[in-house]
Motif scaffolding. Structure first.
Motif, mmCIF file in Angstrom:
data_model
loop_
_atom_site.group_PDB
_atom_site.id
_atom_site.type_symbol
_atom_site.label_atom_id
_atom_site.label_comp_id
_atom_site.label_asym_id
_atom_site.label_seq_id
_atom_site.Cartn_x
_atom_site.Cartn_y
_atom_site.Cartn_z
ATOM 1 N N THR A 217 42.280 93.770 85.833
ATOM 2 C CA THR A 217 42.052 93.399 84.441
ATOM 3 C C THR A 217 41.955 94.688 83.639
ATOM 4 N N ILE A 218 42.824 94.840 82.635
ATOM 5 C CA ILE A 218 42.864 96.058 81.829
ATOM 6 C C ILE A 218 42.319 95.750 80.437
ATOM 7 N N TYR A 219 41.335 96.534 80.013
ATOM 8 C CA TYR A 219 40.703 96.364 78.701
ATOM 9 C C TYR A 219 41.057 97.551 77.815
ATOM 10 N N ILE A 220 41.579 97.247 76.629
ATOM 11 C CA ILE A 220 41.906 98.281 75.647
ATOM 12 C C ILE A 220 41.038 98.039 74.417
ATOM 13 N N GLY A 221 40.114 98.984 74.121
ATOM 14 C CA GLY A 221 39.182 98.796 73.022
ATOM 15 C C GLY A 221 39.245 99.878 71.954
ATOM 16 N N ASN A 222 40.275 100.731 71.991
ATOM 17 C CA ASN A 222 40.440 101.803 71.000
ATOM 18 C C ASN A 222 41.822 101.707 70.357
ATOM 19 N N PRO B 80 50.596 100.637 86.769
ATOM 20 C CA PRO B 80 51.791 99.899 87.191
ATOM 21 C C PRO B 80 51.716 98.444 86.718
ATOM 22 N N ILE B 81 52.802 97.942 86.156
ATOM 23 C CA ILE B 81 52.833 96.568 85.642
ATOM 24 C C ILE B 81 52.499 95.571 86.752
ATOM 25 N N GLU B 82 52.987 95.839 87.957
ATOM 26 C CA GLU B 82 52.788 94.897 89.058
ATOM 27 C C GLU B 82 51.332 94.785 89.490
ATOM 28 N N ASP B 83 50.486 95.738 89.042
ATOM 29 C CA ASP B 83 49.066 95.703 89.407
ATOM 30 C C ASP B 83 48.218 94.909 88.419
ATOM 31 N N ILE B 84 48.806 94.485 87.291
ATOM 32 C CA ILE B 84 48.022 93.894 86.207
ATOM 33 C C ILE B 84 48.078 92.367 86.256
ATOM 34 N N ALA B 85 46.925 91.743 86.071
ATOM 35 C CA ALA B 85 46.843 90.282 85.938
ATOM 36 C C ALA B 85 46.504 89.882 84.511
ATOM 37 N N LEU B 86 45.610 90.667 83.889
ATOM 38 C CA LEU B 86 45.114 90.329 82.564
ATOM 39 C C LEU B 86 45.011 91.594 81.725
ATOM 40 N N LEU B 87 45.597 91.554 80.534
ATOM 41 C CA LEU B 87 45.524 92.671 79.589
ATOM 42 C C LEU B 87 44.749 92.195 78.369
ATOM 43 N N LEU B 88 43.580 92.791 78.123
ATOM 44 C CA LEU B 88 42.699 92.374 77.035
ATOM 45 C C LEU B 88 42.779 93.397 75.903
ATOM 46 N N GLY C 224 57.241 88.873 82.414
ATOM 47 C CA GLY C 224 58.036 88.729 83.628
ATOM 48 C C GLY C 224 57.218 88.861 84.893
ATOM 49 N N ASN C 225 56.040 89.461 84.771
ATOM 50 C CA ASN C 225 55.142 89.615 85.920
ATOM 51 C C ASN C 225 53.914 88.713 85.822
ATOM 52 N N ASN C 226 54.020 87.663 84.993
ATOM 53 C CA ASN C 226 52.944 86.657 84.851
ATOM 54 C C ASN C 226 51.609 87.272 84.441
ATOM 55 N N VAL C 227 51.667 88.278 83.575
ATOM 56 C CA VAL C 227 50.448 88.895 83.061
ATOM 57 C C VAL C 227 49.984 88.114 81.831
ATOM 58 N N ALA C 228 48.708 87.748 81.792
ATOM 59 C CA ALA C 228 48.135 87.103 80.616
ATOM 60 C C ALA C 228 47.710 88.190 79.634
ATOM 61 N N VAL C 229 48.284 88.155 78.424
ATOM 62 C CA VAL C 229 47.943 89.116 77.378
ATOM 63 C C VAL C 229 47.018 88.426 76.385
ATOM 64 N N VAL C 230 45.792 88.921 76.286
ATOM 65 C CA VAL C 230 44.752 88.264 75.480
ATOM 66 C C VAL C 230 44.340 89.183 74.340
ATOM 67 N N SER C 231 44.329 88.638 73.115
ATOM 68 C CA SER C 231 43.880 89.403 71.953
ATOM 69 C C SER C 231 42.529 88.893 71.478
ATOM 70 N N ILE D 274 31.203 92.347 82.517
ATOM 71 C CA ILE D 274 31.609 90.941 82.609
ATOM 72 C C ILE D 274 33.036 90.810 83.121
ATOM 73 N N LEU D 275 33.880 91.772 82.794
ATOM 74 C CA LEU D 275 35.267 91.726 83.260
ATOM 75 C C LEU D 275 35.389 91.857 84.774
ATOM 76 N N THR D 276 34.315 92.269 85.435
ATOM 77 C CA THR D 276 34.343 92.330 86.897
ATOM 78 C C THR D 276 34.329 90.929 87.514
ATOM 79 N N ILE D 277 34.213 89.899 86.688
ATOM 80 C CA ILE D 277 34.232 88.530 87.205
ATOM 81 C C ILE D 277 35.481 88.281 88.037
ATOM 82 N N ALA D 278 36.594 88.901 87.660
ATOM 83 C CA ALA D 278 37.852 88.674 88.371
ATOM 84 C C ALA D 278 37.793 89.126 89.823
#
Length: 297
Positions: A5-10, A36-44, A62-69, A252-256
Motif C-alpha cells: 500500500t503506497i501513501y502519497i501525502g505531499n 515497481p508497479i507489480e508490487d503495488i496493490a493500493l495507491l492512496l 493493467g496490474n489491478n491496482v486500486a487508485v484511491v483519492s 492504519i494502512l498496515t491493516i493490509a
C-alpha cells in the motif's frame, strides 16, 4: 508476494519509468522514490497538488491496482479500478448475475455470523462483556431478517470503547475507524474485480447510489480487524487527541499486512481477502456452499 500500500501525502508528480512508479518533487524535479508497479496493490493519493500521468494510470489499472483519492478531510473519497481484472470476466459475471435470492440470503447469513463471531472474539481479547453476541450469532436467520447484525453492533460499540458512540462524523476514534474502513473497502473492491466479479451487485446492500455494494457486504467480517488495530493504537497511546496525522494513517494502512487466520492457515489480510472473494465466486457456481472468511483470535 505481499503487495504494498503506497501513501502519497505531499505535492508530487507521479509518472511511469521502466515499469516503476516514480515519485518526483514538482519544483526541484528531484526523484524522491520509486516502486515497481507489480508490487503495488493500493495507491492512496492524499494531497490536492498531486499530478499523475495517464500512462502511469493505464499501467496501474493493467496490474489491478486500486487508485484511491482523498477529500479535504483526508478520508478516501474516490476509487479507480480496471473495468475487468480476470481473463474469464464475462463467464464469471454470468454466474454472479444468475445467483438466486435464496443463495444470496444464505451467503449474507454466513457473512453476518462471521462478523458477529469476530466482534465477540475482539471483546473477549480485551476482557469486555461479550455474552449476548454468542446468542445473536446462533440465531441469525437467512437474510438476517431479524437484524441480529444491528443488535450485535449496538452491544459491541457500547462495550468496546469507553464512553463511545459509533457515528460516521462523530468524535475520535470515529475518524480513525472511518479511515480504516475506507482502506479496507478499497482492498475488498480490488479483490472482487481480480476475481472477475462486479463490486456493484451486492448480496444485501442494494443502494442505487452505491457502486460498491458487494464490497460493502464482503468487508463486514473484516471490520473487526480494523477495530482491533484502532483499539490497540488508542489504548497504547498517551495522547487524548487522535487526529488523522500522517503517522496515524501510516499505522492504519498496515491493516493490509496484518496476519489473519483463514481457511486453516495464517495469511496477511490482503491475501485473505482474495481467498474470500475466490470462495464467493465458487459459491455462485455451486462448487462451494460456504464463503471463506477470517477468524479473529
Amino acid at each position: 508476494m505481499i503487495k504494498r500500500t503506497i501513501y502519497i501525502g505531499n505535492p508530487s508528480y507521479l509518472k511511469l519509468k521502466q515499469k516503476q512508479l516514480v515519485v518526483q518533487e514538482p519544483e526541484s524535479k528531484e526523484i524522491v522514490g520509486t516502486v515497481p508497479i507489480e508490487d503495488i496493490a493500493l495507491l492512496l493519493l492524499d494531497h490536492y497538488q498531486i499530478t499523475i500521468s495517464n500512462q502511469l494510470l493505464i499501467k496501474l489499472q493493467g496490474n489491478n491496482v486500486a487508485v484511491v483519492s482523498c477529500d479535504e478531510h483526508h478520508l478516501p473519497f474516490g476509487m479507480m479500478l480496471p473495468i475487468y481484472g480476470h481473463s474469464e470476466y464475462s463467464e464469471r459475471i454470468k454466474h454472479q448475475l444468475s445467483a438466486s435470492e435464496p443463495l444470496k440470503k444464505q451467503l449474507w447469513k454466513q457473512t453476518v455470523e462471521q462478523k458477529i463471531a469476530n466482534q465477540e472474539a475482539l471483546l473477549n481479547l480485551n476482557n469486555k462483556l461479550s455474552e449476548p453476541l454468542a446468542e445473536y450469532k446462533l440465531t441469525v436467520k437467512s437474510g438476517d431478517t431479524t437484524n441480529r447484525e444491528g443488535m450485535a453492533a449496538q452491544h459491541y460499540w457500547k462495550h468496546l470503547f469507553d464512553n463511545f458512540s459509533r457515528e460516521r462524523f462523530g468524535s475520535a476514534p470515529n475518524n480513525l475507524l472511518n479511515f480504516g474502513y475506507a482502506v479496507l473497502r478499497s482492498i475488498v473492491a480490488r479483490a472482487l474485480v481480480s476475481s472477475g466479479m462486479l463490486p456493484v451487485l451486492g448480496l444485501f446492500h442494494k443502494n442505487k447510489y452505491n457502486a460498491y455494494c458487494l464490497a460493502d457486504d464482503i468487508m463486514e467480517p473484516y471490520r473487526p480487524f480494523v477495530d482491533k488495530l484502532v483499539f490497540n493504537y488508542v489504548n497504547n497511546s498517551y495522547r487524548d487527541n487522535f487526529e488523522l496525522t500522517k503517522q496515524t494513517k501510516a499505522h492504519i494502512l498496515t491493516i493490509a499486512t496484518q496476519d489473519v487466520f483463514i481457511d486453516g492457515v495464517e495469511r496477511p489480510l490482503f491475501v485473505a481477502v482474495t481467498t474470500t472473494t475466490a470462495s464467493l465466486y465458487k459459491c455462485f457456481t455451486g462448487e462451494l456452499r460456504q464463503i471463506k472468511y477470517p477468524e479473529l483470535d
